[in-house]
Design a protein around this motif. Structure first.
Motif, PDB file in Angstrom:
ATOM      1  N   ASP A 264      15.513 -48.166  12.703  1.00  0.00           N
ATOM      2  CA  ASP A 264      16.219 -49.663  13.309  1.00  0.00           C
ATOM      3  C   ASP A 264      16.464 -51.035  11.866  1.00  0.00           C
ATOM      4  O   ASP A 264      14.669 -52.084  12.474  1.00  0.00           O
ATOM      5  CB  ASP A 264      15.950 -49.797  14.616  1.00  0.00           C
TER       6      ASP A 264
ATOM      7  N   GLY B 149      25.237 -57.718   6.158  1.00  0.00           N
ATOM      8  CA  GLY B 149      25.773 -57.161   7.522  1.00  0.00           C
ATOM      9  C   GLY B 149      25.284 -56.071   7.875  1.00  0.00           C
ATOM     10  O   GLY B 149      26.577 -55.185   8.603  1.00  0.00           O
TER      11      GLY B 149
ATOM     12  N   THR C  49      18.378 -54.702  10.695  1.00  0.00           N
ATOM     13  CA  THR C  49      19.881 -55.752  10.178  1.00  0.00           C
ATOM     14  C   THR C  49      19.956 -55.951   8.897  1.00  0.00           C
ATOM     15  O   THR C  49      18.651 -56.639   9.209  1.00  0.00           O
ATOM     16  CB  THR C  49      20.248 -55.403  11.581  1.00  0.00           C
TER      17      THR C  49
ATOM     18  N   VAL D  69      23.823 -52.825   9.859  1.00  0.00           N
ATOM     19  CA  VAL D  69      23.186 -52.571  10.454  1.00  0.00           C
ATOM     20  C   VAL D  69      21.854 -51.955  10.619  1.00  0.00           C
ATOM     21  O   VAL D  69      20.758 -51.417  11.428  1.00  0.00           O
ATOM     22  CB  VAL D  69      23.251 -52.645  12.018  1.00  0.00           C
ATOM     23  N   GLU D  70      21.798 -50.907   9.979  1.00  0.00           N
ATOM     24  CA  GLU D  70      21.443 -49.809   9.376  1.00  0.00           C
ATOM     25  C   GLU D  70      20.598 -49.825   7.927  1.00  0.00           C
ATOM     26  O   GLU D  70      21.275 -50.370   6.947  1.00  0.00           O
ATOM     27  CB  GLU D  70      21.992 -48.341   9.417  1.00  0.00           C
TER      28      GLU D  70
ATOM     29  N   ALA E  90      20.666 -58.120   5.337  1.00  0.00           N
ATOM     30  CA  ALA E  90      21.615 -59.368   5.193  1.00  0.00           C
ATOM     31  C   ALA E  90      23.377 -59.024   5.051  1.00  0.00           C
ATOM     32  O   ALA E  90      23.516 -60.233   5.541  1.00  0.00           O
ATOM     33  CB  ALA E  90      20.469 -60.341   4.363  1.00  0.00           C
TER      34      ALA E  90
ATOM     35  N   VAL F  36      19.978 -48.308   4.658  1.00  0.00           N
ATOM     36  CA  VAL F  36      20.126 -47.963   4.351  1.00  0.00           C
ATOM     37  C   VAL F  36      19.901 -47.638   2.809  1.00  0.00           C
ATOM     38  O   VAL F  36      19.875 -46.401   1.908  1.00  0.00           O
ATOM     39  CB  VAL F  36      21.478 -47.157   4.675  1.00  0.00           C
TER      40      VAL F  36
ATOM     41  N   PRO G  28      16.332 -42.959  11.234  1.00  0.00           N
ATOM     42  CA  PRO G  28      17.238 -44.372  11.029  1.00  0.00           C
ATOM     43  C   PRO G  28      16.357 -45.377  11.324  1.00  0.00           C
ATOM     44  O   PRO G  28      15.398 -45.342  12.078  1.00  0.00           O
ATOM     45  CB  PRO G  28      18.165 -44.038  12.324  1.00  0.00           C
TER      46      PRO G  28
END
Lengths: 165, 114
Positions: free
Chosen positions: B101, B107, B103, B109-110, B105, B112, B99
């Motif tokens: 870490d 919205g 955030t 939080v990962e 744009a 991905v 993961p």
């Protein structure tokens, strides 16, 4: 959108409201002797008990919801906001304000890192767990079960999928 | 420090420790601290995770790496069973790895989406 501004103002305002959160806890921490930081003293344990029970959703974090001091804490706050947690049912504790809380919560939860989320006085996990539960729907389910979401705001999470302007 | 008998915490060290202590079949450890060895994120695939919920898996990892985690500043982990790892790999055409870490744009939080 209205939802986001509600989140921005109310969630943050609630977490820093004077009544419950850090003040009440900090004063309980002060009398604890500094060199007891390897063991959880009764006073510290009781103070954390109270913190954990102070609201249905409690986050021990670095910084405040308005100004998180760490990426993991910030991510956790974001998730709770996206889920539409009711600010009136939420409390955040800033471990950077209090060294005894910062160390004590790790021993209390038997968890080495911060942030730490408690729902209904039960330890849920840290940032990784919060984020993965958010992604697989488990968190939404849990928050609904515990009835801590803002009423009539179920669309909060969906709103986030709209493109930002 | 002369009296520091503990080994340096590096990606390789953590990776090896996880394989030994947790029967991990696949481990990715990334030093997020620019080489300072203070902040790590990881992907851990192990059959030991089967039948355990997220919290239990993390507790298993925390217990296995108790001393090491206590010495570093930040630790992040993604715990998957071999099945989950294979599925995700198939679904995303190359899994997301540890993961990251962040955030972004939209919205989420990962970080991905590539």
């Amino acid at each position: 959108m209205l939802t986001r501004s509600l989140f921005s103002r109310q969630l943050f305002a609630a977490a820093s409201r004077p009544a419950i959160a850090p003040k009440a806890v900090s004063s309980a921490f002060r009398p604890v002797l500094f060199y007891q930081n390897r063991f959880l003293s009764d006073a510290t344990r009781q103070a954390i008990d109270k913190a954990v029970a102070s609201a249905p959703v409690v986050l021990f974090m670095k910084g405040t919801p308005e100004t998180p001091q760490c990426g993991f804490s910030r991510a956790s706050i974001q998730v709770l906001g996206l889920q539409g947690v009711d600010p009136n049912k939420f409390a955040a504790f800033n471990v950077l304000e209090d060294a005894e809380l910062r160390q004590g919560i790790k021993e209390y939860s038997d968890w080495p890192t911060i942030p730490q989320l408690y729902i209904d006085k039960e330890f849920v996990g840290g940032c990784d767990i919060i984020v993965s539960m958010h992604q697989n729907g488990e968190l939404a389910k849990l928050l609904e079960e515990k009835d801590v979401l803002v009423k009539g705001e179920e669309g909060a999470a969906e709103e986030q999928t709209e493109k930002k302007e | 420090m002369a009296d520091n008998q503990e080994p340096a915490i590096t990606e390789d060290f953590l990776s090896a420790a996880l394989k030994t202590r947790l029967n991990a079949t696949h481990v990715e450890v990334t030093d997020m601290s620019g080489g300072c060895g203070a902040s790590f994120t990881s992907l851990i695939v192990s059959p030991d995770f089967v039948g355990k919920n997220s919290l239990k898996r993390h507790r298993l990892v925390n217990a296995a790496l108790k001393e090491e985690i206590a010495r570093i500043h930040a630790w992040s982990a993604k715990c998957q069973t071999p099945d989950e790892y294979a599925k995700e790999k198939a679904a995303t055409g190359g899994n997301e790895g540890p993961p990251m870490d962040g955030t972004n744009a939209q919205g989420k939080v990962e970080g991905v989406t590539e």
